[in-house]
Design a protein around this motif. Structure first.
Motif, short mmCIF file in Angstrom:
data_model
loop_
_atom_site.label_atom_id
_atom_site.label_comp_id
_atom_site.label_asym_id
_atom_site.label_seq_id
_atom_site.Cartn_x
_atom_site.Cartn_y
_atom_site.Cartn_z
N TRP A 6 -16.44 25.45 6.50
CA TRP A 6 -16.07 24.04 6.57
C TRP A 6 -16.02 23.40 5.20
CZ3 TRP A 6 -13.54 22.47 10.50
CH2 TRP A 6 -13.78 23.00 11.76
N GLY A 7 -16.80 23.90 4.27
CA GLY A 7 -16.72 23.39 2.91
C GLY A 7 -15.36 23.68 2.30
N LEU A 8 -14.87 24.90 2.47
CA LEU A 8 -13.55 25.25 1.94
C LEU A 8 -12.45 24.51 2.69
CD1 LEU A 8 -11.94 26.96 -0.05
CD2 LEU A 8 -11.93 28.82 1.63
N THR A 9 -12.62 24.35 4.00
CA THR A 9 -11.65 23.59 4.79
C THR A 9 -11.57 22.14 4.30
OG1 THR A 9 -12.05 24.98 6.74
CG2 THR A 9 -11.01 22.83 7.11
N LEU A 10 -12.73 21.54 4.05
CA LEU A 10 -12.77 20.17 3.53
C LEU A 10 -12.07 20.08 2.18
CD1 LEU A 10 -13.86 17.25 3.75
CD2 LEU A 10 -15.95 18.05 2.62
N THR A 11 -12.26 21.07 1.34
CA THR A 11 -11.61 21.06 0.03
C THR A 11 -10.10 21.17 0.18
OG1 THR A 11 -13.57 22.17 -0.89
CG2 THR A 11 -11.56 22.18 -2.23
N TYR A 12 -9.64 22.02 1.07
CA TYR A 12 -8.20 22.17 1.29
C TYR A 12 -7.57 20.87 1.79
CZ TYR A 12 -8.18 27.26 0.70
OH TYR A 12 -8.25 28.53 0.19
N LEU A 13 -8.33 20.06 2.52
CA LEU A 13 -7.78 18.82 3.05
C LEU A 13 -7.35 17.86 1.95
CD1 LEU A 13 -10.13 17.99 6.09
CD2 LEU A 13 -7.79 18.84 6.13
N PHE A 14 -7.89 18.04 0.75
CA PHE A 14 -7.52 17.15 -0.35
C PHE A 14 -6.03 17.25 -0.66
CE2 PHE A 14 -6.96 15.86 -4.74
CZ PHE A 14 -7.71 14.70 -4.81
N PHE A 15 -5.45 18.46 -0.51
CA PHE A 15 -4.00 18.57 -0.75
C PHE A 15 -3.21 18.72 0.55
CE2 PHE A 15 -5.83 22.85 -1.54
CZ PHE A 15 -5.17 23.59 -0.57
N GLN A 16 -3.87 19.04 1.64
CA GLN A 16 -3.16 19.14 2.92
C GLN A 16 -2.76 17.77 3.47
OE1 GLN A 16 -2.12 22.17 3.27
NE2 GLN A 16 -3.38 23.16 4.81
N ILE A 27 0.83 -1.21 0.00
CA ILE A 27 0.00 0.00 0.00
C ILE A 27 0.86 1.26 0.00
CG2 ILE A 27 -1.68 1.33 1.37
CD1 ILE A 27 -2.95 -1.23 2.23
N LYS A 28 2.07 1.18 0.57
CA LYS A 28 2.90 2.37 0.72
C LYS A 28 3.23 3.01 -0.62
CE LYS A 28 7.30 4.05 2.52
NZ LYS A 28 8.56 3.71 3.20
N GLY A 29 3.63 2.22 -1.61
CA GLY A 29 3.99 2.77 -2.90
C GLY A 29 2.88 3.56 -3.56
N PRO A 30 1.70 2.97 -3.74
CA PRO A 30 0.59 3.74 -4.33
C PRO A 30 0.18 4.95 -3.50
CG PRO A 30 0.14 1.39 -4.45
CD PRO A 30 1.37 1.55 -3.61
N LEU A 31 0.24 4.82 -2.16
CA LEU A 31 -0.14 5.95 -1.30
C LEU A 31 0.82 7.12 -1.49
CD1 LEU A 31 -1.87 7.18 0.95
CD2 LEU A 31 -0.33 6.13 2.61
N MET A 32 2.11 6.85 -1.53
CA MET A 32 3.09 7.92 -1.71
C MET A 32 2.97 8.54 -3.10
SD MET A 32 4.41 8.04 1.24
CE MET A 32 5.76 9.19 0.94
N THR A 33 2.71 7.70 -4.11
CA THR A 33 2.53 8.23 -5.47
C THR A 33 1.31 9.13 -5.55
OG1 THR A 33 3.57 6.25 -6.40
CG2 THR A 33 2.24 7.61 -7.89
N PHE A 34 0.20 8.66 -4.97
CA PHE A 34 -1.01 9.48 -4.97
C PHE A 34 -0.81 10.77 -4.19
CE2 PHE A 34 -4.85 10.79 -2.69
CZ PHE A 34 -5.69 11.08 -3.77
N SER A 35 -0.09 10.68 -3.07
CA SER A 35 0.15 11.88 -2.25
C SER A 35 0.98 12.90 -3.03
CB SER A 35 0.87 11.49 -0.96
OG SER A 35 0.07 10.65 -0.17
N GLY A 36 1.96 12.42 -3.80
CA GLY A 36 2.77 13.34 -4.59
C GLY A 36 1.95 14.07 -5.64
N VAL A 37 0.95 13.39 -6.20
CA VAL A 37 0.09 14.03 -7.20
C VAL A 37 -0.95 14.92 -6.53
CG1 VAL A 37 -1.59 13.60 -9.03
CG2 VAL A 37 0.43 12.15 -8.83
N ALA A 38 -1.62 14.39 -5.51
CA ALA A 38 -2.72 15.12 -4.87
C ALA A 38 -2.24 16.38 -4.15
CB ALA A 38 -3.45 14.21 -3.88
N LEU A 55 0.18 16.21 1.55
CA LEU A 55 1.42 16.92 1.85
C LEU A 55 1.95 16.48 3.21
CD1 LEU A 55 3.50 19.02 1.01
CD2 LEU A 55 2.02 20.78 2.02
N MET A 56 1.06 16.32 4.18
CA MET A 56 1.47 15.84 5.50
C MET A 56 2.07 14.44 5.40
SD MET A 56 1.72 16.24 8.74
CE MET A 56 1.80 15.34 10.27
#
Length: 282
Positions: A148-158, A92-103, A161-162
């Motif tokens: 909270w809607g904007l906060t939820l949207t920001y979480l997609f890239f936050q 799972i780590k490989g796909p998760l890190m790849t997705f995180s780099g894109v997202a 990144l974390m």
């Protein structure tokens, strides 16, 4: 000397790009914040930042940044810890890190459209919840075009990144530290409270500061999603540049200068905390 010259030639495009699109615009903003329309020195623009509307916009921006940074840290840390130290399958780590780099770099108008198409009033998830389960999230108070809607949207890239930043820190925790704690009779909770978290604290605090700065400076996503319905600093600054709200370019420079100060302090905190974390991991 010739070798040094060729080495510097290789990074010349980077310095040129930084000068043209970072240094010079920043200098122009800082200088303009202390000038009136006649080009004379003044502090009136900075004093204008104390107006209730601008103070309110800074307060909303800071609250959204704090909320998205805190939630991004908590969720991202839990996901990274599950991958690095938990019992999830290793593949799972490989796909998760790849997705995180894109997202982590997916933002702006495409991200806003994706959330409107998913959680908007006629979005896919909204309609499925209403038709299949009889749940109307908007009747329950949810609104994508809100705090909270904007906060939820920001979480997609936050969150991604974390994950990208904290995963190396988690991998840096030495197995000997946990084994020593277990030999001394420490439980898992005690190990995390007294060993792991104190070591990771500089990394966590630094990443929180980076996520705060990342959210505070986001403008395209917020503008495309909420338009002018949510008065945060980047949207007010965008409207100021267009000249259809405050109609005072130098006050706009002062607002941009205030954003530079806030994001600069957050990034400085990240650099300091990261340096401390790297000393611990050595």
């Amino acid at each position: 000397m010739r070798q040094i010259g060729w080495n510097w030639l290789g990074v010349l495009p980077f310095f040129a790009f930084a000068l043209l699109f970072l240094v010079l615009p920043t200098m122009n903003i800082v200088i303009g914040a202390f000038q009136n329309p006649q080009g004379e020195f003044t502090l009136a623009n900075l004093a204008g930042l104390a107006s209730p509307r601008i103070v309110s916009s800074f307060a909303i921006s800071i609250k959204i940044s704090l909320a998205s940074a805190l939630l991004g840290c908590l969720i991202g840390f839990a996901m990274a810890a599950a991958v690095v130290m938990g019992g999830v399958p290793g593949w799972i780590k490989g796909p998760l890190m790849t997705f995180s780099g894109v997202a982590s770099n997916f933002a702006g108008v495409p991200l806003a459209f994706a959330f409107i198409a998913t959680l908007g009033r006629v979005g896919l998830v909204t309609m499925l919840l209403r038709q299949w389960f009889g749940i109307n999230i908007y009747a329950m108070g949810f609104n994508l075009l809100s705090f909270w809607g904007l906060t939820l949207t920001y979480l997609f890239f936050q969150i991604p990144l974390m994950i990208l930043i904290i995963t190396p820190a988690l991998e840096g925790l030495k197995r000997e530290w946990r084994e020593a704690a277990e030999v001394l009779g420490a439980s898992t909770f005690q190990y995390w409270r007294m060993v792991a978290l104190p070591i990771l604290f500089p990394s966590l605090l630094g990443t929180f500061a980076l996520l705060f700065a990342n959210s505070f400076g986001a403008v395209a996503t917020a503008y495309a999603l909420t338009g002018s319905s949510l008065s945060i600093v980047p949207i007010m600054l965008f409207a100021q540049i267009r000249g259809d709200v405050l109609q005072d370019p130098h006050l706009g420079y002062a607002m941009a200068f205030g954003m530079i100060v806030v994001t600069g302090l957050a990034n400085l905190a990240y650099v300091v905390m990261r340096a401390r974390a790297e000393r611990w991991m050595q």
